[in-house]
Design an enzyme around this catalytic site. Sequence first.
Site: not given
Length: 761
Positions: A433-435
């Site tokens: 997640v988040e990149g």
Amino acid sequence: MPLASLIGRWAMKPFSKALPPLGDTERAALEAGTVGFEGQLFAGRPDFDALAAFGPNRLTEREQAFIDREVRTLCAMLDDHAIDEAKDLPPEVWRYLREQRFFGMIIPEEFGGLGFGHHAHATVVARIATVNVATAVTVMVPNSLGPAELLLRYGTDGQKQHYLPRLADGRELPCFGLTSPYAGSDAASIPDRGVLVEREFEGRPTRGFLVDFDKRYITLAPVATVVGLAFHAVDESRPEGQRDLGITCALIPVPHAGMEIGRRHRPMDSAFMNGPIHGHQVFVPMDWVIGGEPQVGQGWRMLMECLAAGRAISLPALGSAMQQTALFVSNGYGRIREQFGLPVGKFHAVAGLVAQMSAELYASDAARRFTACALDAGERPSVASAILKVQLTEAGRRAVNHGMDILGGKGIISGPSNLLGVAYRQAPIAITVEGANILTRALIVFGQGAVRCHPHVLDEMAAVQANDESALGKALMAHGGHVARNLWHSLFGAPVLGRPPEALAPEARLIARMSAKYALTADLAMGMLGGKLKRMELLSARLGDVLAHLYLASACVWRYGVEAAPEMLPFAQAAIRVQLDQAAAILHDLYANLPTPGRRFIGALVLRRTAHLAPLRDVQLLALAETLRTRPGVVERLVPDLSEPAAGGLRDLMSALELGDRLGEETAALNKVLRRTNSLEAAARTAADPALALAYLRAADKVIQVDDVPGPKARDEDKAGEGALSPPQPPAPSPAQPAPSGPPPSAHRPERTTPPRVPAT
């Protein structure tokens, strides 16, 4: 004509071709955040005085009291296995999170929040995550990238006054919808579209957007009361080519006509809430756009600026928590569990893994804490935050994997006594997640770092874009001096700038030299490959990894200096040695893969005098492991965020270790008698304090045992008994009425009959 103008005129055409073109989304990402110490490493000139200017980490009295009281109370309510089995947090935990304003940590006190700093925010998340990741995720999302942070930075006064107090006390539970099925890592290409229209809304004509959207992987979506939404805004009344207004962020209350929300995704079967959001012809009034009409089209810039800091806090805290728990479990289990007449922690194969885990934890947590200091000082280090996100989540996964290897059969049997099984299953979530790490490592760390951190590239790009020959010439002359200096320092040694701690002066010299070699290598790669380097992701990933290892090594110098704990010197030295060894190995690998003639010769020249950067010797690893086994205070310094849960294997291990510390070296004799008699009571009677000895042996036995469940025959008998006594069951839902997935939204989401209207400013 001045020399700079002549050089600029000669270089303008080839540089215009060589420098990669920048789109609007790339430009927004590059311009987000600030450059900190990582810029000095990229330039080959790390200043250890600048490093020491930050820190130590400090908590206010309010922050410390909250961690000591509310966070400890919360952790004592958490049973990792029970939460995992229930697939949800207990109602009393949800209630406690709201009542104690865990969802409002980043919201200022003037709006009813806790107003905590970045270090306090990260510490709260890490301490919760050591006992239950699902609760930590539930706490971190409202305090991370999402409505609260966006409102604080960009919201109108009316939006702030309405939403922030409600977010702070939990009356509103937020989520943020960015990712779409066809736009995951390439989030800027989301297909969700909102057309500018005018509609009657709440009895009056209202400008706004009619939005169609399809979002997935949205944490807290099934229980959210307000949805942050990113979509492409479009004005179809404009001429062709001018209709796209850009990515826009808005807040939509739940429920709202046309929006479907409430079903669940199950990321690795975890208990935190996550799910899809769909919308068809959803009307979003203009005053629901975050920041109002002036911020239409500014959503991507908003998100990039928030991520510039946000990546450094929550997910690195999760990774650190996994490392801390895994080290504590591995070292503690190694003291209690015996095979072949010895604690398994004394076997070199196990001791080596535990020592490696400790050295890596020292470095990664040093970087996390140093970056928190920079954030609390007002910096927003975008490149450093990307480094932390990748390095700490990967370190967390490695630590849990090592822990599972050490636990053996104990680690793979599910049940309340399992020590790392849930964390092992959930480790890929933080990676994703988040990149996703594969994207962040390949494209962001060096892709942004090469422009943001380099002392001259950004000036060159600006000069080319402005067609300013004089400015380009000046930048190139400065760049040439920069390359020449780093070449000299690579070949003949780099000076140490500033005054590092005296005990780490040799390590500081190694960091300075490796930084110069890295800076020279980055310039050579960019000069040889130009814009092609952007597409050669395996090479750019290696360049980013070297910068990351230098950053972690430097953070170790900072940590040892601010902690002033001489007993941690061997761990600081080992941590730096590991990071620099990895950096050197990656540079060797990079030169071997450069697609240019003479790469081997250039690599051998640049990387001369790096043979001394050997990995830790076996004797050093074993010495670290012995310290961990015999000095609990050192372990406490390495795992300061470890918290005590309500129940389960971790709490059992803590109890056994506490009793073992009270017994001291007598545990070895007790275990020897136990092997001979196979009786806990008989072994305890041989001790100086039989009651204490029996308590320890029972606690240790509880740690060693694993859980079992009824077998097939017992289950069949139970079902037969239930069939004879149970009342008839209601029919299953028909295909036209599918069964709901997960708990009903009303379990956590307050009911609302009409959506609130945010007052205009």
